[in-house]
Design a protein around this motif. Structure first.
Motif, PDB file in Angstrom:
ATOM      1  N   LEU A  28       2.162   2.964   6.831  1.00  0.00           N
ATOM      2  CA  LEU A  28       1.707   2.176   5.677  1.00  0.00           C
ATOM      3  C   LEU A  28       0.573   1.209   6.001  1.00  0.00           C
ATOM      4  O   LEU A  28      -0.252   0.921   5.137  1.00  0.00           O
ATOM      5  CB  LEU A  28       2.865   1.384   5.092  1.00  0.00           C
ATOM      6  CG  LEU A  28       3.772   2.096   4.119  1.00  0.00           C
ATOM      7  CD1 LEU A  28       4.868   1.166   3.623  1.00  0.00           C
ATOM      8  CD2 LEU A  28       2.999   2.653   2.942  1.00  0.00           C
ATOM      9  N   LEU A  29       0.549   0.698   7.198  1.00  0.00           N
ATOM     10  CA  LEU A  29      -0.463  -0.303   7.558  1.00  0.00           C
ATOM     11  C   LEU A  29      -1.755   0.414   7.923  1.00  0.00           C
ATOM     12  O   LEU A  29      -1.998   0.758   9.070  1.00  0.00           O
ATOM     13  CB  LEU A  29       0.027  -1.175   8.722  1.00  0.00           C
ATOM     14  CG  LEU A  29      -0.906  -2.308   9.143  1.00  0.00           C
ATOM     15  CD1 LEU A  29      -1.204  -3.243   7.988  1.00  0.00           C
ATOM     16  CD2 LEU A  29      -0.300  -3.079  10.303  1.00  0.00           C
ATOM     17  N   ARG A  30      -2.565   0.647   6.894  1.00  0.00           N
ATOM     18  CA  ARG A  30      -3.820   1.367   7.081  1.00  0.00           C
ATOM     19  C   ARG A  30      -4.809   0.919   6.024  1.00  0.00           C
ATOM     20  O   ARG A  30      -4.419   0.306   5.048  1.00  0.00           O
ATOM     21  CB  ARG A  30      -3.607   2.865   7.044  1.00  0.00           C
ATOM     22  CG  ARG A  30      -3.078   3.426   5.766  1.00  0.00           C
ATOM     23  CD  ARG A  30      -2.822   4.939   5.816  1.00  0.00           C
ATOM     24  NE  ARG A  30      -2.013   5.313   6.950  1.00  0.00           N
ATOM     25  CZ  ARG A  30      -2.475   5.986   8.039  1.00  0.00           C
ATOM     26  NH1 ARG A  30      -3.697   6.387   8.103  1.00  0.00           N
ATOM     27  NH2 ARG A  30      -1.679   6.282   9.034  1.00  0.00           N
ATOM     28  N   LEU A  41       5.471  -2.582   2.434  1.00  0.00           N
ATOM     29  CA  LEU A  41       5.232  -2.874   3.848  1.00  0.00           C
ATOM     30  C   LEU A  41       5.988  -4.120   4.284  1.00  0.00           C
ATOM     31  O   LEU A  41       6.584  -4.146   5.369  1.00  0.00           O
ATOM     32  CB  LEU A  41       3.730  -3.037   4.108  1.00  0.00           C
ATOM     33  CG  LEU A  41       3.311  -3.364   5.532  1.00  0.00           C
ATOM     34  CD1 LEU A  41       3.729  -2.260   6.502  1.00  0.00           C
ATOM     35  CD2 LEU A  41       1.807  -3.578   5.592  1.00  0.00           C
ATOM     36  N   ALA A  42       6.013  -5.136   3.440  1.00  0.00           N
ATOM     37  CA  ALA A  42       6.741  -6.372   3.768  1.00  0.00           C
ATOM     38  C   ALA A  42       8.243  -6.103   3.908  1.00  0.00           C
ATOM     39  O   ALA A  42       8.893  -6.624   4.821  1.00  0.00           O
ATOM     40  CB  ALA A  42       6.485  -7.438   2.703  1.00  0.00           C
ATOM     41  N   GLY A 112      -4.553  -8.088  -7.738  1.00  0.00           N
ATOM     42  CA  GLY A 112      -5.666  -7.257  -7.298  1.00  0.00           C
ATOM     43  C   GLY A 112      -6.011  -7.432  -5.830  1.00  0.00           C
ATOM     44  O   GLY A 112      -6.932  -6.790  -5.322  1.00  0.00           O
ATOM     45  N   PHE A 113      -5.239  -8.280  -5.132  1.00  0.00           N
ATOM     46  CA  PHE A 113      -5.531  -8.545  -3.715  1.00  0.00           C
ATOM     47  C   PHE A 113      -5.336  -7.295  -2.870  1.00  0.00           C
ATOM     48  O   PHE A 113      -4.395  -6.519  -3.067  1.00  0.00           O
ATOM     49  CB  PHE A 113      -4.615  -9.660  -3.175  1.00  0.00           C
ATOM     50  CG  PHE A 113      -4.713  -9.826  -1.686  1.00  0.00           C
ATOM     51  CD1 PHE A 113      -5.759 -10.524  -1.123  1.00  0.00           C
ATOM     52  CD2 PHE A 113      -3.769  -9.244  -0.846  1.00  0.00           C
ATOM     53  CE1 PHE A 113      -5.875 -10.649   0.256  1.00  0.00           C
ATOM     54  CE2 PHE A 113      -3.871  -9.371   0.532  1.00  0.00           C
ATOM     55  CZ  PHE A 113      -4.922 -10.073   1.083  1.00  0.00           C
ATOM     56  N   SER A 114      -6.224  -7.141  -1.909  1.00  0.00           N
ATOM     57  CA  SER A 114      -6.117  -6.095  -0.896  1.00  0.00           C
ATOM     58  C   SER A 114      -6.667  -6.665   0.409  1.00  0.00           C
ATOM     59  O   SER A 114      -7.740  -7.256   0.411  1.00  0.00           O
ATOM     60  CB  SER A 114      -6.933  -4.870  -1.321  1.00  0.00           C
ATOM     61  OG  SER A 114      -6.850  -3.874  -0.338  1.00  0.00           O
ATOM     62  N   ILE A 120      -6.793  -5.253   8.613  1.00  0.00           N
ATOM     63  CA  ILE A 120      -5.957  -4.059   8.810  1.00  0.00           C
ATOM     64  C   ILE A 120      -6.162  -3.516  10.221  1.00  0.00           C
ATOM     65  O   ILE A 120      -5.204  -3.245  10.945  1.00  0.00           O
ATOM     66  CB  ILE A 120      -6.299  -2.968   7.767  1.00  0.00           C
ATOM     67  CG1 ILE A 120      -6.007  -3.445   6.352  1.00  0.00           C
ATOM     68  CG2 ILE A 120      -5.589  -1.660   8.093  1.00  0.00           C
ATOM     69  CD1 ILE A 120      -4.575  -3.474   5.968  1.00  0.00           C
ATOM     70  N   ARG A 121      -7.414  -3.386  10.621  1.00  0.00           N
ATOM     71  CA  ARG A 121      -7.751  -2.858  11.954  1.00  0.00           C
ATOM     72  C   ARG A 121      -7.147  -3.726  13.059  1.00  0.00           C
ATOM     73  O   ARG A 121      -6.548  -3.217  14.010  1.00  0.00           O
ATOM     74  CB  ARG A 121      -9.272  -2.779  12.085  1.00  0.00           C
ATOM     75  CG  ARG A 121      -9.785  -1.803  13.072  1.00  0.00           C
ATOM     76  CD  ARG A 121     -11.287  -1.569  13.031  1.00  0.00           C
ATOM     77  NE  ARG A 121     -12.113  -2.695  12.608  1.00  0.00           N
ATOM     78  CZ  ARG A 121     -12.684  -2.809  11.398  1.00  0.00           C
ATOM     79  NH1 ARG A 121     -12.518  -1.887  10.483  1.00  0.00           N
ATOM     80  NH2 ARG A 121     -13.419  -3.867  11.110  1.00  0.00           N
TER      81      ARG A 121
END
Length: 147
Positions: A28-30, A41-42, A112-114, A120-121
């Motif tokens: 999921l963490l991508r 994910l949390a 709308g946050f991303s 992420i990286r």
């Protein structure tokens, strides 16, 4: 059923559960993480932490009440290598967990946050390193099993 067998089975089940949760979190963490996936994910991360705690509890019970006894574990270098690898994995979970909690809060405030690609990286790097240390744990366990 002997206590040692029950503890061994429980230990294996929680360790395999831990690895499964790690794999799900890794998946999921991508890049492109957004929306409901942040909450998912949390929840996975929280379950990963809880199961890691169970690994410790069952492991301690196994050391104290298992057939081998504390003396065997205390004198085995592979056991201490395994404990060291597990500790490093636990420490490596801290930055991603903190980031995931921040992302979850940000998503609650703004649907709308991303998270940005750099964040992420950076946190995936911690997961890659964790994976390397997770691989050491069964290696040390196999060494222990062979005396």
């Amino acid at each position: 059923m002997p206590v040692d067998l029950i503890l061994t089975i429980a230990h294996h089940l929680v360790v395999f559960s831990l690895v499964g949760l790690f794999a799900a979190e890794f998946t999921l963490l991508r890049p492109g993480l957004e929306g409901a996936r942040i909450g998912q994910l949390a929840r996975l991360d929280a379950a990963y932490g809880a199961v890691a705690g169970l690994v410790v509890v069952v492991g301690v019970l196994r050391v104290l009440f298992g057939a081998a006894g504390w003396e065997y574990y205390a004198a085995t270098h592979a056991f201490w290598g395994k404990m060291g690898a597990f500790l490093i994995v636990r420490l490596l979970t801290i930055p991603p967990t903190l980031a995931i909690r921040q992302w979850q809060a940000a998503h609650r405030a703004d649907t709308g946050f991303s998270p940005d690609a750099a964040a992420i990286r950076r946190n995936r790097r911690f997961l890659h390193i964790q994976a390397g240390f997770l691989l050491l744990i069964p290696i040390f366990a196999a060494i222990m099993a062979r005396g």
